[in-house]
Design a protein around this motif. Sequence first.
Motif, PDB file in Angstrom:
ATOM      1  N   THR A   1      31.696  39.253  47.424  1.00 23.29           N
ATOM      2  CA  THR A   1      32.475  38.878  48.603  1.00 23.29           C
ATOM      3  C   THR A   1      33.682  39.796  48.775  1.00 23.29           C
ATOM      4  OG1 THR A   1      33.976  37.353  47.460  1.00 23.29           O
ATOM      5  CG2 THR A   1      31.824  36.458  48.187  1.00 23.29           C
ATOM      6  N   LEU A   2      34.214  39.788  49.978  1.00 22.97           N
ATOM      7  CA  LEU A   2      35.426  40.557  50.255  1.00 22.97           C
ATOM      8  C   LEU A   2      36.565  40.058  49.369  1.00 22.97           C
ATOM      9  CD1 LEU A   2      36.871  42.705  51.933  1.00 22.97           C
ATOM     10  CD2 LEU A   2      37.306  40.935  53.661  1.00 22.97           C
ATOM     11  N   GLU A   3      36.635  38.748  49.164  1.00 19.40           N
ATOM     12  CA  GLU A   3      37.681  38.191  48.302  1.00 19.40           C
ATOM     13  C   GLU A   3      37.549  38.689  46.862  1.00 19.40           C
ATOM     14  OE1 GLU A   3      40.489  36.625  49.181  1.00 19.40           O
ATOM     15  OE2 GLU A   3      39.744  37.073  51.192  1.00 19.40           O
ATOM     16  N   ASP A   4      36.300  38.827  46.382  1.00 16.09           N
ATOM     17  CA  ASP A   4      36.076  39.370  45.033  1.00 16.09           C
ATOM     18  C   ASP A   4      36.697  40.754  44.900  1.00 16.09           C
ATOM     19  OD1 ASP A   4      34.505  37.201  44.110  1.00 16.09           O
ATOM     20  OD2 ASP A   4      32.648  38.112  44.848  1.00 16.09           O
ATOM     21  N   VAL A   5      36.432  41.602  45.889  1.00 13.56           N
ATOM     22  CA  VAL A   5      36.901  42.990  45.820  1.00 13.56           C
ATOM     23  C   VAL A   5      38.415  43.051  46.002  1.00 13.56           C
ATOM     24  CG1 VAL A   5      36.609  45.325  46.731  1.00 13.56           C
ATOM     25  CG2 VAL A   5      34.643  43.775  46.662  1.00 13.56           C
ATOM     26  N   LYS A   6      38.938  42.273  46.925  1.00 15.92           N
ATOM     27  CA  LYS A   6      40.391  42.231  47.127  1.00 15.92           C
ATOM     28  C   LYS A   6      41.101  41.771  45.858  1.00 15.92           C
ATOM     29  CE  LYS A   6      41.839  40.382  51.039  1.00 15.92           C
ATOM     30  NZ  LYS A   6      41.880  39.484  52.235  1.00 15.92           N
ATOM     31  N   HIS A   7      40.524  40.806  45.162  1.00 18.01           N
ATOM     32  CA  HIS A   7      41.110  40.310  43.906  1.00 18.01           C
ATOM     33  C   HIS A   7      41.203  41.432  42.870  1.00 18.01           C
ATOM     34  CE1 HIS A   7      42.054  37.562  40.637  1.00 18.01           C
ATOM     35  NE2 HIS A   7      41.084  38.121  39.939  1.00 18.01           N
TER      36      HIS A   7
ATOM     37  N   LYS B   1      44.098  43.777  44.066  1.00 11.73           N
ATOM     38  CA  LYS B   1      45.416  43.142  43.918  1.00 11.73           C
ATOM     39  C   LYS B   1      45.824  43.000  42.453  1.00 11.73           C
ATOM     40  CE  LYS B   1      45.257  40.321  48.105  1.00 11.73           C
ATOM     41  NZ  LYS B   1      45.043  38.956  48.629  1.00 11.73           N
ATOM     42  N   GLY B   2      44.852  42.707  41.590  1.00 12.97           N
ATOM     43  CA  GLY B   2      45.178  42.456  40.196  1.00 12.97           C
ATOM     44  C   GLY B   2      45.106  43.676  39.295  1.00 12.97           C
ATOM     45  N   LYS B   3      44.784  44.807  39.868  1.00  8.68           N
ATOM     46  CA  LYS B   3      44.625  46.030  39.089  1.00  8.68           C
ATOM     47  C   LYS B   3      45.888  46.331  38.283  1.00  8.68           C
ATOM     48  CE  LYS B   3      45.568  49.978  40.916  1.00  8.68           C
ATOM     49  NZ  LYS B   3      46.557  50.357  39.895  1.00  8.68           N
ATOM     50  N   PRO B   4      45.726  46.603  36.987  1.00  7.59           N
ATOM     51  CA  PRO B   4      46.911  46.978  36.195  1.00  7.59           C
ATOM     52  C   PRO B   4      47.563  48.241  36.752  1.00  7.59           C
ATOM     53  CG  PRO B   4      45.064  46.425  34.768  1.00  7.59           C
ATOM     54  CD  PRO B   4      44.517  46.504  36.171  1.00  7.59           C
TER      55      PRO B   4
ATOM     56  N   MET C   1      44.309  48.293  52.097  1.00  9.39           N
ATOM     57  CA  MET C   1      44.842  48.015  50.757  1.00  9.39           C
ATOM     58  C   MET C   1      44.868  49.254  49.860  1.00  9.39           C
ATOM     59  SD  MET C   1      43.043  44.384  49.831  1.00  9.39           S
ATOM     60  CE  MET C   1      43.988  44.102  48.321  1.00  9.39           C
ATOM     61  N   ALA C   2      43.933  50.163  50.074  1.00 11.66           N
ATOM     62  CA  ALA C   2      43.792  51.337  49.208  1.00 11.66           C
ATOM     63  C   ALA C   2      44.936  52.326  49.425  1.00 11.66           C
ATOM     64  CB  ALA C   2      42.450  52.017  49.466  1.00 11.66           C
TER      65      ALA C   2
END
Length: 198
Positions: free
Chosen positions: A141-147, A150-153, A172-173
């Motif tokens: 899902t789009l939410e999976d990828v956005k998560h 957003k959470g990337k160290p 976002m990128a």
Amino acid sequence: MERPRLSQGLTQIYTGNSKGKTTAALGLALRAIGHGFKVYIIQFMKGTSYYGELYSLARLYPDITVRHYGRACPIQTLIKNGEKQCTECGQCFVEKGKIKPEDREMASMALAHSREILFSDQYDIVILDEILNALYFELVTLEDVKHLIKGKPPLVELVLTGRYAPVELIEMADQVTEMKEIKHPFQKGILARRGIEY
């Protein structure tokens, strides 16, 4: 000796309808290991092992690690050995509207593994190859990828590849490159060539 770390990790997208997205990501990986960084590549929707880059990358382990999740080609060994060419049977490709339960299962496994690797603090560059195609085919899902973004160290470079990058992810990128097809040998009826397209 302690391994080097990136001064800052960003999010990159390689998208578009032309050849070169995975190739660009692999070029980045090759450059990164030249500086001592560790790279992990997770391939969504790719289970075929006759791609030449997989054999090259295996030689670079443990600097580069690759895992792929997708359908396998029934004649992949023959293709890799140059004894046969791809017959375009379609068994190793996912088609819109023809999703199988195993496609969803493999995408789910790839996504879970992506989270594990991204947050492991063991890798400097994490490449999620064809995750954008998996998004288009509704395997993630789009939410999976956005998560993930957003959470990337902060010291990890995250690279997403595949066609059909949605506007939300592009926004976002930090860097987005679109591969645009101008001309391709397929238009002349030239099939994928060993060592060039695979």
